[in-house]
Scaffold this motif. Structure first.
Motif, PDB file in Angstrom:
ATOM      1  N   SER A 176       2.243 -23.228   2.057  1.00 50.78           N
ATOM      2  CA  SER A 176       3.048 -22.211   2.740  1.00 50.78           C
ATOM      3  C   SER A 176       3.749 -21.297   1.747  1.00 50.78           C
ATOM      4  CB  SER A 176       4.083 -22.890   3.638  1.00 50.78           C
ATOM      5  OG  SER A 176       4.955 -23.713   2.872  1.00 50.78           O
ATOM      6  N   LEU A 177       3.676 -21.646   0.481  1.00 51.31           N
ATOM      7  CA  LEU A 177       4.288 -20.811  -0.560  1.00 51.31           C
ATOM      8  C   LEU A 177       3.380 -19.659  -0.975  1.00 51.31           C
ATOM      9  CD1 LEU A 177       5.823 -23.586  -2.862  1.00 51.31           C
ATOM     10  CD2 LEU A 177       6.956 -22.273  -1.047  1.00 51.31           C
ATOM     11  N   ASP A 178       2.127 -19.693  -0.505  1.00 52.37           N
ATOM     12  CA  ASP A 178       1.155 -18.659  -0.854  1.00 52.37           C
ATOM     13  C   ASP A 178       0.709 -17.900   0.386  1.00 52.37           C
ATOM     14  OD1 ASP A 178       1.176 -19.377  -3.525  1.00 52.37           O
ATOM     15  OD2 ASP A 178      -0.453 -20.841  -3.269  1.00 52.37           O
ATOM     16  N   LEU A 179       0.298 -16.667   0.178  1.00 51.90           N
ATOM     17  CA  LEU A 179      -0.338 -15.868   1.218  1.00 51.90           C
ATOM     18  C   LEU A 179      -1.823 -15.755   0.916  1.00 51.90           C
ATOM     19  CD1 LEU A 179       2.208 -12.922   1.684  1.00 51.90           C
ATOM     20  CD2 LEU A 179       1.873 -14.901   3.177  1.00 51.90           C
ATOM     21  N   ALA A 180      -2.624 -15.507   1.958  1.00 58.12           N
ATOM     22  CA  ALA A 180      -4.062 -15.361   1.792  1.00 58.12           C
ATOM     23  C   ALA A 180      -4.534 -14.128   2.545  1.00 58.12           C
ATOM     24  CB  ALA A 180      -4.795 -16.603   2.301  1.00 58.12           C
ATOM     25  N   GLY A 181      -5.548 -13.494   2.011  1.00 54.15           N
ATOM     26  CA  GLY A 181      -6.134 -12.333   2.661  1.00 54.15           C
ATOM     27  C   GLY A 181      -7.502 -12.060   2.071  1.00 54.15           C
ATOM     28  N   ARG A 182      -8.094 -10.923   2.428  1.00 53.09           N
ATOM     29  CA  ARG A 182      -9.441 -10.595   1.959  1.00 53.09           C
ATOM     30  C   ARG A 182      -9.488  -9.171   1.415  1.00 53.09           C
ATOM     31  NH1 ARG A 182     -13.304 -14.316   3.351  1.00 53.09           N
ATOM     32  NH2 ARG A 182     -12.526 -15.983   4.702  1.00 53.09           N
ATOM     33  N   ASN A 183     -10.350  -9.000   0.433  1.00 50.46           N
ATOM     34  CA  ASN A 183     -10.558  -7.661  -0.098  1.00 50.46           C
ATOM     35  C   ASN A 183     -11.649  -6.948   0.694  1.00 50.46           C
ATOM     36  OD1 ASN A 183     -12.952  -8.801  -1.001  1.00 50.46           O
ATOM     37  ND2 ASN A 183     -12.467  -8.620  -3.184  1.00 50.46           N
ATOM     38  N   ASP A 184     -12.006  -5.756   0.269  1.00 51.54           N
ATOM     39  CA  ASP A 184     -13.004  -4.973   0.984  1.00 51.54           C
ATOM     40  C   ASP A 184     -14.349  -5.694   1.049  1.00 51.54           C
ATOM     41  OD1 ASP A 184     -13.417  -1.750   1.733  1.00 51.54           O
ATOM     42  OD2 ASP A 184     -15.240  -2.756   1.065  1.00 51.54           O
ATOM     43  N   PHE A 228      -2.375 -15.573  -3.215  1.00 49.24           N
ATOM     44  CA  PHE A 228      -1.353 -15.134  -4.160  1.00 49.24           C
ATOM     45  C   PHE A 228       0.018 -15.603  -3.692  1.00 49.24           C
ATOM     46  CE2 PHE A 228      -2.465 -11.901  -1.110  1.00 49.24           C
ATOM     47  CZ  PHE A 228      -1.252 -11.497  -0.583  1.00 49.24           C
ATOM     48  N   PRO A 229       0.985 -15.770  -4.628  1.00 42.85           N
ATOM     49  CA  PRO A 229       2.316 -16.270  -4.252  1.00 42.85           C
ATOM     50  C   PRO A 229       3.005 -15.351  -3.249  1.00 42.85           C
ATOM     51  CG  PRO A 229       2.000 -16.397  -6.624  1.00 42.85           C
ATOM     52  CD  PRO A 229       0.842 -15.612  -6.084  1.00 42.85           C
ATOM     53  N   ASN A 230       3.697 -15.966  -2.304  1.00 41.00           N
ATOM     54  CA  ASN A 230       4.449 -15.216  -1.294  1.00 41.00           C
ATOM     55  C   ASN A 230       5.821 -14.877  -1.875  1.00 41.00           C
ATOM     56  OD1 ASN A 230       5.615 -14.096   0.931  1.00 41.00           O
ATOM     57  ND2 ASN A 230       5.505 -15.933   2.208  1.00 41.00           N
ATOM     58  N   GLU A 231       5.872 -13.776  -2.598  1.00 37.58           N
ATOM     59  CA  GLU A 231       7.097 -13.339  -3.251  1.00 37.58           C
ATOM     60  C   GLU A 231       7.462 -11.932  -2.779  1.00 37.58           C
ATOM     61  OE1 GLU A 231       6.195 -15.665  -7.481  1.00 37.58           O
ATOM     62  OE2 GLU A 231       5.961 -13.487  -7.326  1.00 37.58           O
ATOM     63  N   PRO A 232       8.752 -11.584  -2.769  1.00 34.01           N
ATOM     64  CA  PRO A 232       9.154 -10.227  -2.377  1.00 34.01           C
ATOM     65  C   PRO A 232       8.538  -9.183  -3.312  1.00 34.01           C
ATOM     66  CG  PRO A 232      11.037 -11.705  -2.375  1.00 34.01           C
ATOM     67  CD  PRO A 232       9.914 -12.452  -3.031  1.00 34.01           C
ATOM     68  N   ALA A 260       5.469  -9.718   2.011  1.00 30.57           N
ATOM     69  CA  ALA A 260       4.401  -9.152   2.831  1.00 30.57           C
ATOM     70  C   ALA A 260       4.189 -10.020   4.065  1.00 30.57           C
ATOM     71  CB  ALA A 260       3.112  -9.058   2.024  1.00 30.57           C
ATOM     72  N   LYS A 261       3.652  -9.425   5.101  1.00 31.60           N
ATOM     73  CA  LYS A 261       3.383 -10.141   6.348  1.00 31.60           C
ATOM     74  C   LYS A 261       1.941  -9.860   6.776  1.00 31.60           C
ATOM     75  CE  LYS A 261       5.240  -6.426   9.287  1.00 31.60           C
ATOM     76  NZ  LYS A 261       5.363  -5.469   8.160  1.00 31.60           N
ATOM     77  N   PRO A 262       1.386 -10.656   7.725  1.00 36.77           N
ATOM     78  CA  PRO A 262       0.016 -10.404   8.191  1.00 36.77           C
ATOM     79  C   PRO A 262      -0.155  -8.972   8.680  1.00 36.77           C
ATOM     80  CG  PRO A 262       0.778 -12.529   8.981  1.00 36.77           C
ATOM     81  CD  PRO A 262       1.960 -11.882   8.333  1.00 36.77           C
ATOM     82  N   GLY A 263      -1.232  -8.339   8.228  1.00 38.40           N
ATOM     83  CA  GLY A 263      -1.491  -6.954   8.584  1.00 38.40           C
ATOM     84  C   GLY A 263      -1.097  -5.974   7.504  1.00 38.40           C
ATOM     85  N   ASP A 264      -0.349  -6.433   6.486  1.00 45.34           N
ATOM     86  CA  ASP A 264       0.032  -5.567   5.376  1.00 45.34           C
ATOM     87  C   ASP A 264      -1.115  -5.466   4.367  1.00 45.34           C
ATOM     88  OD1 ASP A 264       2.523  -5.076   6.372  1.00 45.34           O
ATOM     89  OD2 ASP A 264       3.566  -6.489   5.053  1.00 45.34           O
ATOM     90  N   TYR A 265      -1.228  -4.294   3.749  1.00 40.75           N
ATOM     91  CA  TYR A 265      -2.123  -4.133   2.606  1.00 40.75           C
ATOM     92  C   TYR A 265      -1.314  -4.363   1.332  1.00 40.75           C
ATOM     93  CZ  TYR A 265      -5.778  -2.058   5.547  1.00 40.75           C
ATOM     94  OH  TYR A 265      -6.753  -1.850   6.496  1.00 40.75           O
ATOM     95  N   LYS A 306      -7.613 -16.020  -7.148  1.00 45.80           N
ATOM     96  CA  LYS A 306      -6.169 -16.172  -7.166  1.00 45.80           C
ATOM     97  C   LYS A 306      -5.603 -14.973  -7.912  1.00 45.80           C
ATOM     98  CE  LYS A 306      -5.632 -21.173  -6.764  1.00 45.80           C
ATOM     99  NZ  LYS A 306      -5.045 -22.408  -7.358  1.00 45.80           N
ATOM    100  N   GLY A 307      -4.377 -14.577  -7.526  1.00 52.37           N
ATOM    101  CA  GLY A 307      -3.832 -13.400  -8.166  1.00 52.37           C
ATOM    102  C   GLY A 307      -2.332 -13.289  -8.020  1.00 52.37           C
ATOM    103  N   LYS A 308      -1.812 -12.153  -8.463  1.00 60.56           N
ATOM    104  CA  LYS A 308      -0.383 -11.870  -8.400  1.00 60.56           C
ATOM    105  C   LYS A 308      -0.200 -10.582  -7.602  1.00 60.56           C
ATOM    106  CE  LYS A 308       3.662 -10.741 -11.236  1.00 60.56           C
ATOM    107  NZ  LYS A 308       4.553 -11.604 -10.422  1.00 60.56           N
ATOM    108  N   ALA A 309       0.637 -10.634  -6.551  1.00 61.32           N
ATOM    109  CA  ALA A 309       0.906  -9.466  -5.729  1.00 61.32           C
ATOM    110  C   ALA A 309       1.767  -8.474  -6.506  1.00 61.32           C
ATOM    111  CB  ALA A 309       1.600  -9.870  -4.433  1.00 61.32           C
ATOM    112  N   LEU A 310       1.368  -7.193  -6.520  1.00 62.84           N
ATOM    113  CA  LEU A 310       2.102  -6.155  -7.238  1.00 62.84           C
ATOM    114  C   LEU A 310       2.970  -5.319  -6.304  1.00 62.84           C
ATOM    115  CD1 LEU A 310      -0.691  -4.924  -9.689  1.00 62.84           C
ATOM    116  CD2 LEU A 310       1.049  -6.691 -10.053  1.00 62.84           C
ATOM    117  N   TYR A 311       2.382  -4.810  -5.221  1.00 60.59           N
ATOM    118  CA  TYR A 311       3.146  -3.992  -4.279  1.00 60.59           C
ATOM    119  C   TYR A 311       2.367  -3.816  -2.974  1.00 60.59           C
ATOM    120  CZ  TYR A 311       0.095  -0.304  -6.236  1.00 60.59           C
ATOM    121  OH  TYR A 311      -0.977   0.428  -6.664  1.00 60.59           O
TER     122      TYR A 311
END
Length: 591
Positions: A512-520, A527-531, A545-550, A564-569
């Motif tokens: 639950s500390l991580d978010l998941a999504g898909r690329n094109d 990636f970590p769920n961080e502000p 970020a929340k579901p539906g965000d890019y 695996k990665g690091k969220a930038l913005y």
């Protein structure tokens, strides 16, 4: 009112039985709606009185003779039209649905939920408390059917435990229902309702009939017209940023291994306007990704409008079909453009296509719109020309590889996925090695590999011999899977350090500390769920970020199945596209 309605339903059941008998239908299952009296699947817009016999007394005659009893039941008029959908109400009975198989079955489940909801049934999240249990089934492989048979035995045991105090009705829907209708009813005696893929609008009637008569109710008629274009699906997960939209049904390709043409019938396409309207609704609900569905999705051909092209269909170079070129209709390229324009922030995908239906117009539409994902599924099935001929695929190894090269030139950076069958009839070890070498040449981003499972009704069942031993099929299947993963890992490792646009789906399944999504390319990233801020500017307020965000994610590690990665913005699809053009001088929408 409820009592009168119940009596009216019982009266209808008796009338329906008598009409079937007058047609010479079997008296064993009076509600068996595949009798010769039924020439079409019953649609919700059709009156029930149209389904009757052509000989003997009319339904109106019977009603007039029984008018006192009918009036006592519900004050009915002399008109036959009262036998409509209002009689087949669920009266808040709860329905639990289990779904097996492909994405089309997920969409079919959403269609069924919508139809039942309109008829007064309610959704249940508990099988123990439900009044009706339905299984949406798959018949594409033997393993899928075996799993469903085991589940049906559980349903039957649950029904027996319930007894008469809380009676349970069991229904089998979808492809397996159509394929095994007689075994399900006559031999196994497990279910109360059997409903095929083109008969879902008849499901409320089937449930009412079996409840009032305690006999099996069946409708597995295939249709040349039914597309459920007038049904707005009830999504299984309304909070998901992704949705499936069915654009066509059935298949005309007649590949020798495939049962789809026999369980889902001939190809027919939804009107383009109805598809666009549904996607508009999804956009208004906040949906950020739509996958267009069909058994042969890119053969889409809308014949509902007079404003369509009259030229014949164009096949990919070196491909052929078992049918003559089809003339007329609004084609897949036009549909892609129309749905891409609904919302530039909504990603568009499609599955499952056939390699034969990729004219340059389709490739051009994919290239022209940033929100059409640069990811194409090209089912090869085999890399050996002799096996492909036995499969009835309509192309050679060489033609397929030429198509791959053409697609990659037209769409730089395109992600390719495929399907492969291990151990098809007559496949030699040399033929299997040809498939491995095809995978070595193309280097797919993803591949679905399956050991061959012969299905009754298919052309292979009647004309070919399933002569590859099971253990050989499994060995070859494992080799195909290992080969795909080897190339996918190399491809993904080469992308470490890149910045990809990820559509957030939700929390990672592992933490639950991580978010998941898909690329094109439809590859998963965790990636970590961080502000994080919106945009790349420093000093902007940071939120999670929340579901539906890019989210722009810098990739830090990779496997054959994801990153695996690091969220930038956080950003938008269009802003990311413009940023890529500015930074690199060309679009990286394929990331």
């Amino acid at each position: 009112m409820a009592t009168r309605l119940c009596r009216t339903q019982q009266l209808y059941s008796c009338l329906f039985t008598l009409r079937q008998l007058s047609c010479g239908a079997s008296s064993k299952f009076p509600q068996f709606s595949t009798s010769k009296c039924f020439q079409k699947t019953v649609n919700s817009s059709e009156s029930v009185n149209k389904m009757g016999a052509h000989n003997g007394p009319s339904l109106g005659d019977f009603l007039r003779a029984a008018q006192p009893a009918a009036q006592a039941a519900d004050n009915v008029s002399e008109s036959d039209d009262y036998l409509g959908a209002h009689l087949f109400q669920g009266n808040s009975r709860s329905v639990y649905i289990e779904t097996y198989g492909c994405q089309m079955n997920v969409n079919d489940t959403e269609i069924v939920r919508s139809i039942l909801k309109q008829s007064g049934f309610v959704n249940s999240t508990s099988i123990e408390k439900a009044d009706v249990v339905l299984a949406m089934t798959c018949a594409i492989r033997e393993g899928a059917e075996d799993k469903i048979w085991r589940r049906m035995h559980y349903f039957k045991a649950l029904k027996k435990r319930r007894g008469k105090r809380h009676p349970l009705k069991i229904g089998l829907l979808g492809c397996m229902a159509e394929r095994l209708k007689h075994k399900i009813i006559d031999q196994e005696q497990m279910v109360d309702v059997v409903c095929g893929p083109d008969a879902y609008k008849d499901l409320p009637r089937l449930l009412v009939v079996t409840s009032s008569s305690n006999q099996a109710a069946v409708n597995v008629q295939l249709s040349l017209e039914e597309t459920y274009a007038d049904v707005v699906p009830v999504r299984l997960n309304s909070d998901s940023p992704s949705a499936f939209v069915s654009i066509m049904r059935g298949c005309d390709n007649m590949c020798t291994y495939c049962i789809v043409p026999f369980t889902r019938g001939r190809e027919r396409s939804r009107p383009l306007t109805s598809i666009v309207n549904e996607i508009n609704i999804l956009s208004e609900q906040g949906c950020k990704e739509v996958t267009l569905l069909g058994q042969n999705v890119n053969s889409y051909r809308d014949l509902s409008s007079e404003e369509h092209i009259s030229s014949p269909t164009q096949l990919s170079a070196g491909f052929k079909t078992v049918y003559k070129p089809k003339t007329g209709g609004r084609r897949f390229a036009e549909l892609l453009e129309a749905v891409a324009l609904v919302n530039p922030e909504m990603r568009i995908r499609f599955t499952s296509p056939h390699p034969k239906d990729f004219p340059d117009e389709v490739l051009g539409a994919i290239t022209a719109y940033p929100n059409i994902c640069k990811q194409i599924h090209l089912p090869a099935q085999s890399g050996n020309s002799s096996v492909l001929e036995a499969m009835g695929r309509g192309y050679t190894r060489e033609a397929y590889l030429e198509l791959v090269e053409h697609v990659r030139k037209a769409i730089p950076g395109v992600a390719l996925s495929s399907d492969f069958i291990a151990g098809f009839c007559g496949e030699t070890e040399e033929a299997h090695k040809d498939t491995l070498s095809l995978m070595d040449t193309v280097k797919y981003n993803f591949a679905y590999c399956f050991p061959y499972s012969m299905r009754q009704k298919t052309r292979a069942y009647h004309r070919l011999e399933d002569n590859v031993p099971k253990e050989v099929k499994m060995k070859r299947h494992e080799e195909l899977h290992a080969t795909f993963r080897k190339h996918a890992e190399v491809r993904h490792m080469a992308q470490v350090g890149e910045k990809h646009l990820i559509l957030v789906e939700g929390e990672s399944k592992r933490s639950s500390l991580d978010l998941a999504g898909r690329n094109d390319a439809n590859t998963k990233a965790v990636f970590p769920n961080e502000p994080i801020p919106y945009g790349s500017e420093n000093g902007v307020e940071k939120i999670s970020a929340k579901p539906g965000d890019y989210v722009v994610v810098e990739l830090t590690s990779a496997t054959s199945l994801g990153f695996k990665g690091k969220a930038l913005y956080r950003t938008s699809l269009q802003e990311f596209e413009e940023h890529q053009k500015t930074e690199h001088g060309f679009s990286h929408a394929c990331l």
